[in-house]
Motif scaffolding. Sequence first.
Motif, PDB file in Angstrom:
ATOM      1  N   GLY A   6       0.828  -1.201   0.000  1.00  0.00           N
ATOM      2  CA  GLY A   6       0.000   0.000   0.000  1.00  0.00           C
ATOM      3  C   GLY A   6       0.855   1.239   0.000  1.00  0.00           C
ATOM      4  O   GLY A   6       2.041   1.204  -0.360  1.00  0.00           O
ATOM      5  N   ARG A   7       0.269   2.353   0.397  1.00  0.00           N
ATOM      6  CA  ARG A   7       0.975   3.631   0.457  1.00  0.00           C
ATOM      7  C   ARG A   7       0.846   4.203   1.854  1.00  0.00           C
ATOM      8  O   ARG A   7      -0.188   4.042   2.529  1.00  0.00           O
ATOM      9  CB  ARG A   7       0.389   4.614  -0.558  1.00  0.00           C
ATOM     10  CG  ARG A   7       0.609   4.230  -2.009  1.00  0.00           C
ATOM     11  CD  ARG A   7      -0.091   5.205  -2.939  1.00  0.00           C
ATOM     12  NE  ARG A   7       0.379   6.593  -2.722  1.00  0.00           N
ATOM     13  CZ  ARG A   7      -0.194   7.647  -3.286  1.00  0.00           C
ATOM     14  NH1 ARG A   7      -1.265   7.503  -4.051  1.00  0.00           N
ATOM     15  NH2 ARG A   7       0.281   8.857  -3.051  1.00  0.00           N
ATOM     16  N   PRO A  17     -12.919   8.320   7.546  1.00  0.00           N
ATOM     17  CA  PRO A  17     -12.794   6.870   7.673  1.00  0.00           C
ATOM     18  C   PRO A  17     -11.427   6.421   8.190  1.00  0.00           C
ATOM     19  O   PRO A  17     -11.321   5.405   8.881  1.00  0.00           O
ATOM     20  CB  PRO A  17     -13.042   6.368   6.238  1.00  0.00           C
ATOM     21  CG  PRO A  17     -13.881   7.430   5.611  1.00  0.00           C
ATOM     22  CD  PRO A  17     -13.362   8.716   6.189  1.00  0.00           C
ATOM     23  N   VAL A  18     -10.389   7.189   7.869  1.00  0.00           N
ATOM     24  CA  VAL A  18      -9.054   6.872   8.378  1.00  0.00           C
ATOM     25  C   VAL A  18      -8.962   7.239   9.860  1.00  0.00           C
ATOM     26  O   VAL A  18      -8.421   6.481  10.673  1.00  0.00           O
ATOM     27  CB  VAL A  18      -7.972   7.603   7.564  1.00  0.00           C
ATOM     28  CG1 VAL A  18      -6.584   7.358   8.165  1.00  0.00           C
ATOM     29  CG2 VAL A  18      -8.010   7.158   6.109  1.00  0.00           C
ATOM     30  N   VAL A  19      -9.507   8.390  10.230  1.00  0.00           N
ATOM     31  CA  VAL A  19      -9.515   8.787  11.641  1.00  0.00           C
ATOM     32  C   VAL A  19     -10.252   7.752  12.481  1.00  0.00           C
ATOM     33  O   VAL A  19      -9.827   7.411  13.594  1.00  0.00           O
ATOM     34  CB  VAL A  19     -10.147  10.182  11.812  1.00  0.00           C
ATOM     35  CG1 VAL A  19     -10.297  10.532  13.294  1.00  0.00           C
ATOM     36  CG2 VAL A  19      -9.299  11.244  11.106  1.00  0.00           C
ATOM     37  N   PRO A  65      -4.805  -1.147  -0.662  1.00  0.00           N
ATOM     38  CA  PRO A  65      -5.714  -0.800  -1.767  1.00  0.00           C
ATOM     39  C   PRO A  65      -7.189  -0.814  -1.385  1.00  0.00           C
ATOM     40  O   PRO A  65      -8.002  -0.143  -2.046  1.00  0.00           O
ATOM     41  CB  PRO A  65      -5.398  -1.880  -2.815  1.00  0.00           C
ATOM     42  CG  PRO A  65      -3.973  -2.247  -2.554  1.00  0.00           C
ATOM     43  CD  PRO A  65      -3.829  -2.183  -1.066  1.00  0.00           C
ATOM     44  N   ALA A  66      -7.542  -1.540  -0.326  1.00  0.00           N
ATOM     45  CA  ALA A  66      -8.939  -1.584   0.096  1.00  0.00           C
ATOM     46  C   ALA A  66      -9.292  -0.472   1.078  1.00  0.00           C
ATOM     47  O   ALA A  66     -10.431  -0.385   1.543  1.00  0.00           O
ATOM     48  CB  ALA A  66      -9.247  -2.940   0.727  1.00  0.00           C
TER      49      ALA A  66
END
Length: 371
Positions: A108-109, A124-126, A231-232
């Motif tokens: 991923g990144r 969504p990341v938080v 990627p998901a």
Amino acid sequence: MSAEGVSPTRERAVRMSGGDASAVEGPLEGYHHETYVIPLPDAAGEEDDEDAAPVRAKCRAPRGGLLWFDRRCFVSEEQLLAALQGRITGIPDLIEVGEIRLQRFIEGRTLGSRYAAGRTVPEPVVDQILDLFRQLIGVSPRSLAAERRCVPEDRAEDGDCAGFLEGLVRFVEERVYQDNLASFEELFAALGVDEDSFRALRKHVVVPGLAERPFSLLHADLHRENFVLDPAGRLWTIDWELAMLGDPLYDLATHLYLMRYPDHQQERLIERWCAVAEEVRPGSTEGRREDLPRLLDFKRAQSVFTDVIRATEILDTGRSFNWRRWPTEAMRVQRVLTRAAVPLGLDEVPNLRTVAAALLDWYRLRGRRTS
């Protein structure tokens, strides 16, 4: 280096990848380790998927001669990750290759490559970051079966947050500052930092006293480059080497300091973190309004020593002075001095010209040529 100029770590990575040097990726960027990514065809992905890409793992070794700016609590990062399997989600799996235990490479990144410092992090990341904190706070010292390297006398009693912070200040004073005075005393003095700075720091962050909070597992290095989005869109947390057991509010302070959230997002994250912490372990936010600013000030002070020494490592290439990076590093050092002026008791912060001259003088005092 080997006789051919190839590092032993790279040679080992090539051997473990079946001898195919072209399949080895790296070295990856990283301060503490020389790291390569290697394919492990026999460590499979999905057994029923013939088209599944081979699993890749990290092959790494500690870099020699490094200065450590943070305490290390656990004997082995891999041993800690093994103890956390099933308790913390989004951490690297471990792969046994003979007698060697490797971490699976997360495809991923990094979060930082998508959302640089200062940019808003998507909600969504938080949400996933807060889930990580939920799980960390749920790991109490007594419930974690991972061997520790720190001696018992250096461990604060559970809940003794003032003792925990004093231990962090003492590590910076003794292991980062005093142990390296032979190399950096003149430079620190030119920047206005000396042994009195630690008296000022203790008076500012430790002496007022901190509330008691139940200790938990801390990652202690949660920044944008230690989060990987696959990627998901799933968030993974890497680089657990600085993990420790201690004040959960310190983990929040470190995260806030390193992440550089926009102000509006930082305030909202603090509120949500407090709700999560109290839900998981009541008392984890005791004294937060007074203590979080003190912990943030400790991080600002700690960064002075980290950034000054790392600036010298960047400017001294071993062959010549790095003139191209000189202005950038001088600005970075001047900026951290400004942020840490209050906790370090600096009456006056040196200007950019003074900082730049101090870095160049340090290089010349070491008998280096500047051309």
